[in-house]
Design a protein around this motif. Structure first.
Motif, short mmCIF file in Angstrom:
data_model
loop_
_atom_site.label_atom_id
_atom_site.label_comp_id
_atom_site.label_asym_id
_atom_site.label_seq_id
_atom_site.Cartn_x
_atom_site.Cartn_y
_atom_site.Cartn_z
N GLN A 298 0.92 -1.35 -0.18
CA GLN A 298 0.07 0.00 -0.18
C GLN A 298 0.74 1.26 -0.01
O GLN A 298 2.22 1.28 0.43
CB GLN A 298 -0.98 -0.21 1.32
N ARG A 299 0.23 2.29 -0.78
CA ARG A 299 0.88 3.67 -0.55
C ARG A 299 2.40 3.79 -1.36
O ARG A 299 3.05 4.30 -1.05
CB ARG A 299 1.22 4.13 0.82
N GLN A 300 2.13 3.05 -2.29
CA GLN A 300 3.32 2.95 -3.41
C GLN A 300 2.65 3.04 -4.71
O GLN A 300 3.43 2.87 -5.87
CB GLN A 300 4.18 1.57 -3.26
N GLY A 301 1.46 3.84 -5.16
CA GLY A 301 1.04 4.12 -6.14
C GLY A 301 0.17 3.03 -7.06
O GLY A 301 -0.06 3.22 -8.16
N ILE A 302 0.09 1.77 -6.65
CA ILE A 302 -0.64 0.70 -6.81
C ILE A 302 -2.21 0.93 -7.11
O ILE A 302 -2.57 0.65 -8.31
CB ILE A 302 -0.31 -0.68 -6.17
N GLY A 303 -2.96 1.34 -6.17
CA GLY A 303 -4.05 1.71 -6.17
C GLY A 303 -4.47 2.68 -7.28
O GLY A 303 -5.31 2.60 -8.04
N SER A 304 -3.66 3.48 -7.45
CA SER A 304 -3.96 5.06 -8.25
C SER A 304 -3.45 4.21 -9.80
O SER A 304 -4.41 4.62 -10.63
CB SER A 304 -2.69 5.89 -7.87
N ALA A 305 -2.72 3.45 -9.63
CA ALA A 305 -2.25 2.96 -11.21
C ALA A 305 -3.37 2.08 -11.66
O ALA A 305 -3.63 2.12 -12.89
CB ALA A 305 -0.80 1.87 -11.32
C1 LIG Z 1 -7.08 2.50 -0.44
C2 LIG Z 1 -6.26 1.90 -1.22
C3 LIG Z 1 -6.89 0.99 -2.27
C4 LIG Z 1 -5.12 2.73 -1.88
O1 LIG Z 1 -4.20 1.97 -2.75
P1 LIG Z 1 -2.76 2.37 -2.47
O2 LIG Z 1 -1.93 1.67 -3.55
O3 LIG Z 1 -2.28 2.10 -0.97
O4 LIG Z 1 -2.68 3.83 -2.53
P2 LIG Z 1 -1.69 4.68 -3.86
O5 LIG Z 1 -0.19 4.52 -3.31
O6 LIG Z 1 -2.07 4.68 -5.02
O7 LIG Z 1 -2.08 6.13 -3.18
C5 LIG Z 1 -1.43 6.39 -2.04
C6 LIG Z 1 -2.30 7.79 -1.51
O8 LIG Z 1 -3.28 7.47 -1.12
C7 LIG Z 1 -3.66 7.83 0.25
N1 LIG Z 1 -4.42 6.68 0.66
C8 LIG Z 1 -4.15 5.56 0.91
N2 LIG Z 1 -5.08 4.72 1.44
C9 LIG Z 1 -5.99 5.75 1.68
C10 LIG Z 1 -7.42 5.47 2.30
N3 LIG Z 1 -8.00 4.33 2.85
N4 LIG Z 1 -8.08 6.54 2.54
C11 LIG Z 1 -7.53 7.57 1.93
N5 LIG Z 1 -6.43 7.76 1.51
C12 LIG Z 1 -5.83 6.77 1.30
C13 LIG Z 1 -2.31 7.85 0.86
O9 LIG Z 1 -2.55 8.82 1.77
C14 LIG Z 1 -1.66 8.60 -0.45
O10 LIG Z 1 -1.97 9.82 -0.53
P3 LIG Z 1 -0.75 10.97 -0.99
O11 LIG Z 1 -0.32 10.54 -2.39
O12 LIG Z 1 -1.54 12.37 -0.75
O13 LIG Z 1 0.22 10.63 -0.02
C15 LIG Z 1 -5.07 0.55 -0.37
O14 LIG Z 1 -4.42 1.48 0.51
C16 LIG Z 1 -6.06 -0.39 0.33
O15 LIG Z 1 -6.21 -1.36 -0.24
N6 LIG Z 1 -6.45 -0.19 1.60
C17 LIG Z 1 -7.15 -1.02 2.23
C18 LIG Z 1 -8.58 -1.28 1.83
C19 LIG Z 1 -9.50 -0.05 1.69
O16 LIG Z 1 -9.49 1.00 2.43
N7 LIG Z 1 -9.91 0.24 0.46
C20 LIG Z 1 -10.90 1.41 0.23
C21 LIG Z 1 -11.24 1.31 -1.17
S1 LIG Z 1 -12.80 0.41 -1.19
#
Ligand SMILES: CC(C)(COP(=O)(O)OP(=O)(O)OC[C@H]1O[C@@H](n2cnc3c(N)ncnc32)[C@H](O)[C@@H]1OP(=O)(O)O)[C@@H](O)C(=O)NCCC(=O)NCCS
Length: 181
Positions: A93-100
């Motif tokens: 998490q927080r490494q750009g994967i969700g965004s990608a």
């Molecule tokens: C939420 C989630 C999908 C984000 O994917 P990720 O790959 O971790 O996030 P990214 O790296 O693409 O983006 C990181 C950014 O998102 C923010 N972020 C990560 N998780 C977040 C969350 N649950 N709520 C709000 N913001 C979040 C981070 O603060 C970061 O912000 P910045 O760029 O301003 O520093 C992932 O953290 C996850 O699976 N979390 C647990 C499940 C969940 O809460 N899912 C919610 C969607 S239904």
């Protein structure tokens, strides 16, 4: 294979395949330790009308997944999708994967002619992809007041007249518990 400008690691983003199911079943309890989303996910994967199920793969491991479900708004012929769930493995998490994954999904939906995508989630996260709080299209169940800003939509093309009405969702989403804290 894509190189996301915000990521140091190469991630392959592709549509999910039946062989991904075992990894997807491990991913959700890892990403959501306090919520059991697997029944929803497996039901969505088994039943049409899903529009897109995409996974992120790094070094042959499945590290993320998202589903876009086909929905509708009464009296409107535009294609509307619901994004969710979205999960990234805790260690990644927080490494750009969700965004990608979200960006790749939106691009594919745009190419497929989908006009609007709704999501229920944190506006601080989804705002970066163009999602904005939505009042014209309402969710299938009323949301508690503190969640209202969490209901968002992004338009990939314009609708004339603007979209208004209740989002109709397929059966797996017809569970009030999925729309309440
Ligand atoms: C939420 C989630 C999908 C984000 O994917 P990720 O790959 O971790 O996030 P990214 O790296 O693409 O983006 C990181 C950014 O998102 C923010 N972020 C990560 N998780 C977040 C969350 N649950 N709520 C709000 N913001 C979040 C981070 O603060 C970061 O912000 P910045 O760029 O301003 O520093 C992932 O953290 C996850 O699976 N979390 C647990 C499940 C969940 O809460 N899912 C919610 C969607 S239904």
């Amino acid at each position: 294979m894509i190189d996301d400008e915000n990521m140091n690691t190469r991630i392959e983003i592709r549509e999910s395949a039946p062989c991904d199911l075992a990894s997807i079943e491990k991913l959700y309890p890892d990403a959501f330790p306090e919520e059991n989303l697997l029944p929803l996910v497996t039901e969505l994967l088994q039943e049409p009308p899903i529009i897109l199920s995409i996974v992120g793969i790094i070094n042959s491991s499945l590290v993320g997944h998202a589903i876009f479900t086909k929905c509708g708004v009464a009296a409107c012929t535009d294609q509307v999708a619901l994004l969710g769930p979205l999960a990234v493995a805790r260690a990644w998490q927080r490494q750009g994967i969700g965004s990608a994954i979200v960006r790749a999904g939106l691009q594919r939906l745009e190419s497929a002619g989908v006009a609007h995508v709704c999501v229920l989630g944190d506006p601080n996260y989804y705002g970066r992809f163009g999602f904005e709080p939505e009042a014209g299209v309402v969710p299938p169940y009323p949301l508690p007041p503190e969640w209202r800003g969490a209901w968002q939509m992004v338009s990939l093309r314009s609708s004339e007249p603007p979209l208004r009405g209740r989002l109709s969702v397929p059966k797996p989403w017809l569970q009030p518990g999925l729309w309440a804290p």
